[in-house]
Motif scaffolding. Structure first.
Motif, PDB file in Angstrom:
ATOM      1  N   GLY A   1      45.807  29.524  28.616  1.00 39.50           N
ATOM      2  CA  GLY A   1      44.958  30.530  29.238  1.00 39.50           C
ATOM      3  C   GLY A   1      43.657  29.953  29.751  1.00 39.50           C
ATOM      4  N   LEU A   2      43.595  28.632  29.951  1.00 34.96           N
ATOM      5  CA  LEU A   2      42.376  27.985  30.447  1.00 34.96           C
ATOM      6  C   LEU A   2      42.487  27.562  31.906  1.00 34.96           C
ATOM      7  N   GLY A   3      43.698  27.319  32.382  1.00 27.88           N
ATOM      8  CA  GLY A   3      43.879  26.761  33.714  1.00 27.88           C
ATOM      9  C   GLY A   3      43.294  27.633  34.805  1.00 27.88           C
ATOM     10  N   LEU A   4      43.603  28.931  34.794  1.00 30.48           N
ATOM     11  CA  LEU A   4      43.102  29.820  35.830  1.00 30.48           C
ATOM     12  C   LEU A   4      41.612  30.103  35.668  1.00 30.48           C
ATOM     13  N   ALA A   5      41.122  30.057  34.433  1.00 32.79           N
ATOM     14  CA  ALA A   5      39.679  30.199  34.223  1.00 32.79           C
ATOM     15  C   ALA A   5      38.938  29.023  34.857  1.00 32.79           C
ATOM     16  N   PHE A   6      39.479  27.814  34.682  1.00 33.64           N
ATOM     17  CA  PHE A   6      38.891  26.643  35.336  1.00 33.64           C
ATOM     18  C   PHE A   6      38.929  26.815  36.846  1.00 33.64           C
ATOM     19  N   CYS A   7      40.066  27.266  37.379  1.00 33.98           N
ATOM     20  CA  CYS A   7      40.192  27.452  38.831  1.00 33.98           C
ATOM     21  C   CYS A   7      39.124  28.410  39.346  1.00 33.98           C
ATOM     22  N   ARG A   8      38.944  29.536  38.661  1.00 37.28           N
ATOM     23  CA  ARG A   8      37.959  30.526  39.113  1.00 37.28           C
ATOM     24  C   ARG A   8      36.554  29.946  39.119  1.00 37.28           C
ATOM     25  N   LEU A   9      36.163  29.312  38.022  1.00 38.73           N
ATOM     26  CA  LEU A   9      34.814  28.757  37.920  1.00 38.73           C
ATOM     27  C   LEU A   9      34.592  27.644  38.940  1.00 38.73           C
ATOM     28  N   ALA A  10      35.619  26.801  39.149  1.00 39.69           N
ATOM     29  CA  ALA A  10      35.486  25.690  40.088  1.00 39.69           C
ATOM     30  C   ALA A  10      35.406  26.184  41.525  1.00 39.69           C
ATOM     31  N   VAL A  11      36.190  27.217  41.864  1.00 39.13           N
ATOM     32  CA  VAL A  11      36.128  27.791  43.212  1.00 39.13           C
ATOM     33  C   VAL A  11      34.766  28.442  43.446  1.00 39.13           C
ATOM     34  N   GLU A  12      34.285  29.197  42.468  1.00 39.99           N
ATOM     35  CA  GLU A  12      32.985  29.841  42.604  1.00 39.99           C
ATOM     36  C   GLU A  12      31.870  28.812  42.719  1.00 39.99           C
ATOM     37  N   ALA A  13      32.012  27.664  42.054  1.00 40.34           N
ATOM     38  CA  ALA A  13      31.021  26.598  42.173  1.00 40.34           C
ATOM     39  C   ALA A  13      30.965  26.036  43.581  1.00 40.34           C
ATOM     40  N   HIS A  14      32.071  26.155  44.316  1.00 36.89           N
ATOM     41  CA  HIS A  14      32.123  25.738  45.723  1.00 36.89           C
ATOM     42  C   HIS A  14      31.755  26.885  46.675  1.00 36.89           C
ATOM     43  N   GLN A  15      31.234  27.980  46.121  1.00 38.72           N
ATOM     44  CA  GLN A  15      30.877  29.175  46.881  1.00 38.72           C
ATOM     45  C   GLN A  15      32.095  29.831  47.532  1.00 38.72           C
ATOM     46  N   GLY A  16      33.236  29.692  46.914  1.00 36.24           N
ATOM     47  CA  GLY A  16      34.446  30.308  47.420  1.00 36.24           C
ATOM     48  C   GLY A  16      34.870  31.500  46.581  1.00 36.24           C
ATOM     49  N   LYS A  17      36.015  32.060  46.912  1.00 36.39           N
ATOM     50  CA  LYS A  17      36.585  33.188  46.190  1.00 36.39           C
ATOM     51  C   LYS A  17      38.022  32.857  45.810  1.00 36.39           C
ATOM     52  N   ILE A  18      38.506  33.527  44.771  1.00 40.16           N
ATOM     53  CA  ILE A  18      39.876  33.308  44.316  1.00 40.16           C
ATOM     54  C   ILE A  18      40.492  34.645  43.952  1.00 40.16           C
ATOM     55  N   GLY A  19      41.795  34.758  44.125  1.00 42.51           N
ATOM     56  CA  GLY A  19      42.462  36.009  43.788  1.00 42.51           C
ATOM     57  C   GLY A  19      43.963  35.833  43.737  1.00 42.51           C
ATOM     58  N   VAL A  20      44.663  36.936  43.488  1.00 48.64           N
ATOM     59  CA  VAL A  20      46.116  36.905  43.389  1.00 48.64           C
ATOM     60  C   VAL A  20      46.690  38.181  43.986  1.00 48.64           C
ATOM     61  N   GLN A  21      47.822  38.037  44.635  1.00 51.93           N
ATOM     62  CA  GLN A  21      48.617  39.169  45.105  1.00 51.93           C
ATOM     63  C   GLN A  21      49.986  39.053  44.438  1.00 51.93           C
ATOM     64  N   SER A  22      50.354  40.056  43.677  1.00 52.50           N
ATOM     65  CA  SER A  22      51.608  39.943  42.928  1.00 52.50           C
ATOM     66  C   SER A  22      52.069  41.313  42.454  1.00 52.50           C
ATOM     67  N   GLU A  23      53.386  41.456  42.385  1.00 57.14           N
ATOM     68  CA  GLU A  23      54.028  42.631  41.808  1.00 57.14           C
ATOM     69  C   GLU A  23      55.236  42.162  41.019  1.00 57.14           C
ATOM     70  N   PRO A  24      55.550  42.849  39.935  1.00 60.04           N
ATOM     71  CA  PRO A  24      56.733  42.465  39.151  1.00 60.04           C
ATOM     72  C   PRO A  24      57.989  42.446  40.023  1.00 60.04           C
ATOM     73  N   GLY A  25      58.724  41.346  39.929  1.00 61.49           N
ATOM     74  CA  GLY A  25      59.957  41.197  40.678  1.00 61.49           C
ATOM     75  C   GLY A  25      59.784  40.738  42.110  1.00 61.49           C
TER      76      GLY A  25
END
Length: 236
Positions: free
Chosen positions: A180-204
């Motif tokens: 549960g750390l990988g995506l937290a790192f991604c979010r913090l690292a993207v925000e440090a670059h002044q970027g945004k991160i997100g996901v689009q997903s639905e079950p199946g």
């Protein structure tokens, strides 16, 4: 401090396993050799977890300086994808890149780690014959990178939670090496670059994780809490 101190005994274990492999590689039968390989793989996994947790802590505290240089984000994405070729098996990994360079000011090593985390997640939750797609495109003043898969998908009520430290989906908890750390790192690292991160997903219907990096040079780098180390500056 405890996490940092774990490096010393881990390095000791790794060192002895390496010595064992070098001294006895021609004397081990296949089963014994596989045991040594498994021990090295386990040590590497622990090392990656320690590094990620330390980096998450540094990013949260605003104490992880970024080496900002001009890079082609499409080339970084291609390099990250190439590293997964040996473990694809029957899955397909397709890269969709524009013909022209996607120039951004970024820390190439950090961006590569973000991509490797997203690709690794896609592989983890994609079936053996699944498909993964990496797309890089310019969107206004940003470059957007997305990693899509046709895996099991994520319920909408878990979309925000998975980017928090130790946040995991219900299916993610079933994976042995998921912290549960990988995506937290991604979010913090993207925000440090002044970027945004997100996901689009639905079950199946699979998942698409995306993040943006500004194309134009920015004055300074954002950290959580709007703190910025005085020593942080653009290099190159």
């Amino acid at each position: 401090m405890i996490i940092h101190d774990l490096r010393a005994p881990l390095n000791l274990v790794t060192g002895y396993v390496d010595i064992l492999e070098q001294m006895a590689s021609d004397k081990l039968n296949p089963d014994e050799a596989e045991c040594v390989t498994g021990a090295k793989r386990g040590a590497d996994d622990i090392g990656d977890m320690i590094s990620t947790l330390l980096d998450v802590g540094r990013l949260e505290a605003g104490k992880m300086p970024l080496r900002l240089r001009d890079h082609d984000l499409a080339e970084i994405a291609r390099e990250a994808a190439d590293r997964f070729t040996p473990v694809l098996r029957d899955r397909t990994l397709r890269c969709e890149m524009p013909p022209e360079p996607m120039a951004v000011s970024c820390d190439a090593d950090v961006i590569r780690r973000i991509l490797e985390n997203l690709i690794s997640n896609a592989l983890k939750f994609t079936k053996s014959d699944g498909k993964i797609r990496i797309n890089v495109q310019r969107t206004g003043s940003d470059v957007t990178v997305s990693v899509s898969d046709n895996g099991e998908g994520i319920p909408r009520d878990q979309h925000e939670y998975i980017f928090e430290k130790f946040g995991q989906t219900n299916s993610g908890r079933q994976h042995r090496h998921s912290t549960g750390l990988g995506l937290a790192f991604c979010r913090l690292a993207v925000e440090a670059h002044q970027g945004k991160i997100g996901v689009q997903s639905e079950p199946g219907k699979g998942s698409t994780f995306w993040f943006t990096v500004p194309t134009r040079d920015q004055s300074g780098v954002n950290y959580p809490g709007n703190t910025q180390p005085a020593h942080l500056k653009r290099i190159g």
